[in-house]
Design a protein around this motif. Structure first.
Motif, PDB file in Angstrom:
ATOM      1  N   GLU A 159      35.007  43.832  31.303  1.00  0.00           N
ATOM      2  CA  GLU A 159      35.032  42.583  30.540  1.00  0.00           C
ATOM      3  C   GLU A 159      36.450  42.041  30.423  1.00  0.00           C
ATOM      4  O   GLU A 159      36.678  40.845  30.560  1.00  0.00           O
ATOM      5  CB  GLU A 159      34.387  42.786  29.174  1.00  0.00           C
ATOM      6  CG  GLU A 159      32.880  42.937  29.289  1.00  0.00           C
ATOM      7  CD  GLU A 159      32.183  43.267  27.988  1.00  0.00           C
ATOM      8  OE1 GLU A 159      32.852  43.395  26.938  1.00  0.00           O
ATOM      9  OE2 GLU A 159      30.947  43.402  28.027  1.00  0.00           O
ATOM     10  N   ARG A 160      37.416  42.920  30.197  1.00  0.00           N
ATOM     11  CA  ARG A 160      38.820  42.483  30.114  1.00  0.00           C
ATOM     12  C   ARG A 160      39.267  41.874  31.440  1.00  0.00           C
ATOM     13  O   ARG A 160      39.837  40.792  31.488  1.00  0.00           O
ATOM     14  CB  ARG A 160      39.723  43.657  29.742  1.00  0.00           C
ATOM     15  CG  ARG A 160      41.186  43.260  29.519  1.00  0.00           C
ATOM     16  CD  ARG A 160      42.104  44.462  29.402  1.00  0.00           C
ATOM     17  NE  ARG A 160      42.316  45.151  30.657  1.00  0.00           N
ATOM     18  CZ  ARG A 160      43.100  44.728  31.650  1.00  0.00           C
ATOM     19  NH1 ARG A 160      43.741  43.587  31.539  1.00  0.00           N
ATOM     20  NH2 ARG A 160      43.248  45.433  32.754  1.00  0.00           N
ATOM     21  N   ARG A 161      38.968  42.570  32.528  1.00  0.00           N
ATOM     22  CA  ARG A 161      39.378  42.070  33.843  1.00  0.00           C
ATOM     23  C   ARG A 161      38.607  40.823  34.235  1.00  0.00           C
ATOM     24  O   ARG A 161      39.122  39.967  34.954  1.00  0.00           O
ATOM     25  CB  ARG A 161      39.190  43.152  34.908  1.00  0.00           C
ATOM     26  CG  ARG A 161      40.166  44.291  34.752  1.00  0.00           C
ATOM     27  CD  ARG A 161      40.030  45.293  35.862  1.00  0.00           C
ATOM     28  NE  ARG A 161      40.843  46.465  35.620  1.00  0.00           N
ATOM     29  CZ  ARG A 161      41.140  47.359  36.545  1.00  0.00           C
ATOM     30  NH1 ARG A 161      40.696  47.224  37.780  1.00  0.00           N
ATOM     31  NH2 ARG A 161      41.883  48.396  36.241  1.00  0.00           N
ATOM     32  N   GLN A 163      37.906  38.381  32.424  1.00  0.00           N
ATOM     33  CA  GLN A 163      38.568  37.213  31.837  1.00  0.00           C
ATOM     34  C   GLN A 163      39.699  36.722  32.725  1.00  0.00           C
ATOM     35  O   GLN A 163      40.094  35.565  32.649  1.00  0.00           O
ATOM     36  CB  GLN A 163      39.108  37.554  30.454  1.00  0.00           C
ATOM     37  CG  GLN A 163      38.023  37.840  29.451  1.00  0.00           C
ATOM     38  CD  GLN A 163      38.576  38.327  28.118  1.00  0.00           C
ATOM     39  OE1 GLN A 163      39.781  38.466  27.937  1.00  0.00           O
ATOM     40  NE2 GLN A 163      37.692  38.574  27.179  1.00  0.00           N
ATOM     41  N   LEU A 164      40.237  37.601  33.568  1.00  0.00           N
ATOM     42  CA  LEU A 164      41.376  37.262  34.406  1.00  0.00           C
ATOM     43  C   LEU A 164      40.999  37.023  35.867  1.00  0.00           C
ATOM     44  O   LEU A 164      41.704  36.336  36.579  1.00  0.00           O
ATOM     45  CB  LEU A 164      42.414  38.395  34.360  1.00  0.00           C
ATOM     46  CG  LEU A 164      42.895  38.818  32.972  1.00  0.00           C
ATOM     47  CD1 LEU A 164      43.756  40.067  33.065  1.00  0.00           C
ATOM     48  CD2 LEU A 164      43.660  37.685  32.317  1.00  0.00           C
ATOM     49  N   LYS A 169      34.452  39.040  37.134  1.00  0.00           N
ATOM     50  CA  LYS A 169      33.486  38.447  36.202  1.00  0.00           C
ATOM     51  C   LYS A 169      32.120  38.317  36.872  1.00  0.00           C
ATOM     52  O   LYS A 169      31.094  38.651  36.278  1.00  0.00           O
ATOM     53  CB  LYS A 169      33.976  37.082  35.718  1.00  0.00           C
ATOM     54  CG  LYS A 169      33.069  36.459  34.697  1.00  0.00           C
ATOM     55  CD  LYS A 169      33.634  35.163  34.160  1.00  0.00           C
ATOM     56  CE  LYS A 169      32.734  34.636  33.065  1.00  0.00           C
ATOM     57  NZ  LYS A 169      33.294  33.449  32.439  1.00  0.00           N
TER      58      LYS A 169
END
Length: 181
Positions: A159-161, A163-164, A169
């Protein structure tokens, strides 16, 4: 050949092409299979990066294993927080997905009594007594947290990655749809 027959064959071919390119058709399914395979590959890459492998060694002599977990719990019972390192100990983020406890206390009666936290306290006491930096101790605490809770760590990292990175995603969404993340 009759012009009507040519027109019928051409129409049949055109309908076949349109049918095969429609959503849910066989070629679309092959594409979806490729997308899922790519998503699973990304998931495996992230897993390999953040979750220590079973029995992998550390530079402080404890392996990521059941025996390593037990050794850290013993260290917690045997060691005290090193003098002058109390602030470092109390600053560590020992959040686990199973409870709301976050920062350890020098008054150990206030700390979470669960086994995973006990092992993390033992790890922190051991590394702080060997003059590891607070940042390095935090890194090792996080690695053990990921080892203890791999599914939760993997989901949070994806989820963190995501976003980037749009590719991550998309992979995460495909994996969630298939129930794999």
């Amino acid at each position: 050949m009759d012009i009507k027959l040519i027109a019928i064959v051409a129409l049949a071919l055109l309908l076949g092409v349109l049918f095969l390119s429609a959503p849910g058709s066989k070629p679309q399914s092959a594409s979806t299979d490729q997308s899922l395979a790519k998503a699973e590959k990304i998931l495996q890459q992230v897993r390999d990066e953040i979750i220590p492998a079973e029995d992998s060694p550390t530079d402080y002599g404890v392996t990521f294993s059941e025996a390593g977990y037990k050794a850290l719990m013993v260290k917690n019972k045997e060691l005290s927080i090193p003098a002058g390192r109390i602030a470092a100990f109390e600053s560590l983020d020992m959040s686990l997905p199973c409870c709301n406890f976050k920062h350890p206390s020098a008054d150990e009666t206030e700390n979470c009594p669960c086994g995973h936290h006990q092992a993390l306290y033992g790890l922190a006491k051991s590394l702080l007594s060997q003059d590891y930096t607070t940042a390095r101790v935090q890194k090792e605490v996080t690695r053990w947290n990921h080892y203890f809770y791999p599914k939760e760590a993997l989901r949070a990292e994806m989820e963190r990655r995501g976003q980037l990175d749009p590719e991550v995603k998309a992979a995460l969404e495909k994996l969630k749809a298939k129930g794999k993340c």
